[in-house]
Design a protein around this motif. Sequence first.
Motif, PDB file in Angstrom:
ATOM      1  N   ALA B  79       0.841  -1.202   0.000  1.00 51.68           N
ATOM      2  CA  ALA B  79       0.000   0.000   0.000  1.00 51.68           C
ATOM      3  C   ALA B  79       0.874   1.249   0.000  1.00 51.68           C
ATOM      4  O   ALA B  79       0.553   2.254  -0.637  1.00 51.68           O
ATOM      5  N   GLY B  80       1.993   1.180   0.706  1.00 57.97           N
ATOM      6  CA  GLY B  80       2.953   2.290   0.675  1.00 57.97           C
ATOM      7  C   GLY B  80       3.478   2.473  -0.742  1.00 57.97           C
ATOM      8  O   GLY B  80       3.606   3.593  -1.248  1.00 57.97           O
ATOM      9  N   GLN B  82       1.935   1.700  -3.432  1.00 55.64           N
ATOM     10  CA  GLN B  82       0.833   2.284  -4.204  1.00 55.64           C
ATOM     11  C   GLN B  82       0.857   3.816  -4.065  1.00 55.64           C
ATOM     12  O   GLN B  82       0.759   4.543  -5.057  1.00 55.64           O
ATOM     13  N   GLY B  83       0.986   4.284  -2.829  1.00 48.79           N
ATOM     14  CA  GLY B  83       0.991   5.728  -2.581  1.00 48.79           C
ATOM     15  C   GLY B  83       2.153   6.420  -3.286  1.00 48.79           C
ATOM     16  O   GLY B  83       1.983   7.462  -3.919  1.00 48.79           O
ATOM     17  N   VAL B  84       3.329   5.827  -3.192  1.00 49.56           N
ATOM     18  CA  VAL B  84       4.512   6.446  -3.807  1.00 49.56           C
ATOM     19  C   VAL B  84       4.382   6.431  -5.334  1.00 49.56           C
ATOM     20  O   VAL B  84       4.605   7.449  -5.999  1.00 49.56           O
ATOM     21  N   ASP B  86       1.687   6.168  -7.229  1.00 53.77           N
ATOM     22  CA  ASP B  86       0.636   7.077  -7.680  1.00 53.77           C
ATOM     23  C   ASP B  86       1.102   8.529  -7.593  1.00 53.77           C
ATOM     24  O   ASP B  86       0.867   9.323  -8.505  1.00 53.77           O
ATOM     25  N   ALA B  87       1.769   8.863  -6.489  1.00 51.43           N
ATOM     26  CA  ALA B  87       2.213  10.250  -6.305  1.00 51.43           C
ATOM     27  C   ALA B  87       3.242  10.630  -7.371  1.00 51.43           C
ATOM     28  O   ALA B  87       3.178  11.724  -7.943  1.00 51.43           O
ATOM     29  N   LEU B  88       4.177   9.730  -7.661  1.00 47.53           N
ATOM     30  CA  LEU B  88       5.174  10.031  -8.702  1.00 47.53           C
ATOM     31  C   LEU B  88       4.485  10.243 -10.049  1.00 47.53           C
ATOM     32  O   LEU B  88       4.800  11.189 -10.784  1.00 47.53           O
ATOM     33  N   ILE B  90       1.410  11.196 -10.598  1.00 48.63           N
ATOM     34  CA  ILE B  90       0.658  12.459 -10.568  1.00 48.63           C
ATOM     35  C   ILE B  90       1.606  13.644 -10.772  1.00 48.63           C
ATOM     36  O   ILE B  90       1.351  14.534 -11.587  1.00 48.63           O
ATOM     37  N   LEU B  91       2.718  13.629 -10.044  1.00 48.90           N
ATOM     38  CA  LEU B  91       3.661  14.748 -10.126  1.00 48.90           C
ATOM     39  C   LEU B  91       4.226  14.895 -11.537  1.00 48.90           C
ATOM     40  O   LEU B  91       4.370  16.003 -12.051  1.00 48.90           O
ATOM     41  N   ARG B  93       2.795  13.740 -14.348  1.00 50.50           N
ATOM     42  CA  ARG B  93       1.716  14.127 -15.259  1.00 50.50           C
ATOM     43  C   ARG B  93       1.371  15.608 -15.142  1.00 50.50           C
ATOM     44  O   ARG B  93       1.098  16.284 -16.136  1.00 50.50           O
ATOM     45  N   LYS B  94       1.406  16.123 -13.906  1.00 48.74           N
ATOM     46  CA  LYS B  94       1.053  17.523 -13.718  1.00 48.74           C
ATOM     47  C   LYS B  94       2.250  18.459 -13.912  1.00 48.74           C
ATOM     48  O   LYS B  94       2.163  19.654 -13.627  1.00 48.74           O
ATOM     49  N   ASP B 102      12.044  10.074 -11.993  1.00 48.23           N
ATOM     50  CA  ASP B 102      11.167   8.948 -11.653  1.00 48.23           C
ATOM     51  C   ASP B 102      11.957   7.804 -11.005  1.00 48.23           C
ATOM     52  O   ASP B 102      13.155   7.659 -11.229  1.00 48.23           O
ATOM     53  N   LEU B 103      11.261   7.010 -10.222  1.00 47.73           N
ATOM     54  CA  LEU B 103      11.898   5.921  -9.483  1.00 47.73           C
ATOM     55  C   LEU B 103      11.174   4.601  -9.720  1.00 47.73           C
ATOM     56  O   LEU B 103       9.965   4.585  -9.955  1.00 47.73           O
ATOM     57  N   ARG B 128      -4.608  -4.622  -8.541  1.00 48.32           N
ATOM     58  CA  ARG B 128      -4.749  -3.286  -9.149  1.00 48.32           C
ATOM     59  C   ARG B 128      -3.696  -3.046 -10.235  1.00 48.32           C
ATOM     60  O   ARG B 128      -3.605  -1.950 -10.773  1.00 48.32           O
TER      61      ARG B 128
END
Lengths: 406, 315
Positions: B79-80, B82-84, B86-88, B90-91, B93-94, B102-103, B128
């Motif tokens: 789950a951690g 997943q968070g990392v 997804d955040a990468l 998002i960052l 993409r935006k 990227d990592l 997922r």
Amino acid sequence: MTKEMLTGNAAAAWGVRLAEVDYIPAYPITPQTEIIETLAKWISAGVLDARFVTVDSEHSMITAAGAASATGVRVFTATSSQGLLYGFEMLYAVAGWRVPLVMVNVSRGLSAPITLEPDHNDILAARDSGFLQIHCETCQEVLDSILMAYRLAEDERVLLPVFVNMDGFHLSFTREPVEIPDLEKAKMFLPAYQPRHAFFKASQPMAQGVAVIGGPAYSYFKYQMHLASIKALEVYNEASKEFGKIFGRSHNTIEGYMIDDAEYILVMINSFSTLGKAAIKEARAKDIKAGLLKLRLLRPFPESDIVKAIKGAKAAAVVDQNISVGKGGILHSEIAGAICNQKDKPLLLSFIGGLGGKNISPQEFEFIIDCMVKAADTGEIPAPRLLYTETEWKEMDRLKKMAGKL
Amino acid sequence: MDVIPIKSIKDIPTEEDIFPGTPTCAGCGGLLALRHCLKALGKKVIIVNAAGCFTLLSIYPFTPFQNSWLYTAIACAPAGAQGVRDALDILIRKGRLDPEEDLKVVVLTGDGAAYDIGLASTSGAIYRNLDFYYICYDNEAYGNTGFQWSGATPFASKTGTTPAGRISPTGTELSKKNLFEIWRSHKPPYLATISPAHPVDLINKFKKAEQYKGPKLFINLSPCPPGWATDPSHSAMFAKLAVDTGIWALKEAICGDVRHTFVPKKFRPVEEYLKGQGRFAHLFKPVRQEEILAKIQEMVVQYWNEVQDNESIKK
Ligand code: SF4
């Protein structure tokens, strides 16, 4: 600015939309689900540019939320009751990571017995986790508090996650008129999240959430969290002032209702405060100088504001919508702790009411105020009481008979 | 897509990504494998760790890694991740993070987390189709707490909570949970078992995995000197014996299709693997427990017979 009839849950979703949150890990639970459904709908419709992922549990949800926040995006999530407790381990963990995520808890009594309606044992269980806690009485407060929460959490003097709490059903599903601020104004109050401490990137490797060995290192980091939380009182007041300037309304750490000259003070929190306020009005009509103190910010604990607010009153009664089994009302203990060294302190009475959403009737409030008046007259403080009416008692008897236990 | 596999250990980069002097035990088979894994993964990595022995690799203010690290808790490293991840995404993409920054997100867990308490969060992440790597260093027990039974503990191993005694002379009565098959049922793009004694096979598996977006999962059988009661200098030997006896099958599954990547020409008797390990000492002393030894051998034979049927390989 527009005004709409919104439920507490919809107001929460609006707060999140205006905060332009990047990421929402979610897991459904009643009575919170409407929040995440609303957000999912907006993302799907393209009005909120965020990523939404339903994970396998609240434990995973809080972990994903914390990890994403530690990577540098603005994160929101929500839960309730059993879900909060299921993820409990990670509350302490992500607070220790110093990640400024915001989480709504829609209060609901804890199992067993399993139930749906609200009391505050869920959110109070998280009292010592490091999350700040803002408690709401109205749907407007819910929306506003989410913007306040990000402002507070992301302030470099704080960097702690924040809970915004509302009562299940009584607020989550109740429609009230809510002013929805313009996005531009919301952005003025809450600029984009640009963390300097939370990132993972190739050019600058960093270890976060690492182990420590030995008490001194552990104590150091824990106490830093405490100091940051205490500092949040000052930051809260600044933010609240600015909120007032931009939006024309503000929410202080506490709210006093007819409290300035009050001799008898009810201390309450969340949506049942509205019932308390009605009771105060009744008492005033009978020439009893009663008032109400509503707690809004519970962590950090606005001790000096509370002390000042009830100083000089003859008696105060804390109505705890929670029970620390084997001790009694949790907020009663907290208020007692706050005033114990004060000179001009009121007598402090303890009542427990509204467990599992049980109503508190006008007669019960009358009883509480009566107890305060008597205590002030005689100097004798009654034992802590559970609010429970005769009708409710009789109904319980009827149920017990049906269960074959009477 | 074809990847060019390396042929020999000489093709493995000599540069180390994990510095020496960590608090893991001497001869830790998990660390040995991790060293190779990181060579395959490169430096643009974040390790998301679950509670276990390797949590102690990063102790404030030290870390032996040249990559990033996030410790979570025992049940939720996926789950951690997943968070990392997804955040990468998002960052990037935006436009708030240079794609060069990227990592690769790598979960690192022991078998207690992988087989037991973290199984739900792992299943969720695989299902997922999270784009991440997952390395389980499987020493077949809860090692960091002093070697207690886990879902990964094999039949007849003794552990702190499954001791061999008069009433239960076997030690562990249950067989090792088949995590490979549990994971495979999710049909991740890449799944493999690895061994620190087969670094070439290990590196090639990572190379192959790299082509796929989605979960890339590895289980490493990790000799554990204090738990297995073996000499630290024998870890590589036991890792090798596990493969040569057929106890630890080196295999991969690409989108669910299994292939064994190394099949010993001649299988050595399981006894050769068991007898040097303290955790199996009760099978030999004070009396040889012939039935149990035969049963272990039988389990291995049966496994490879099925493999032969399915993959028509020569034993
Ligand atoms: S207990 Fe075993 S797995 Fe853990 S660090 Fe030591 S050798 Fe490695």
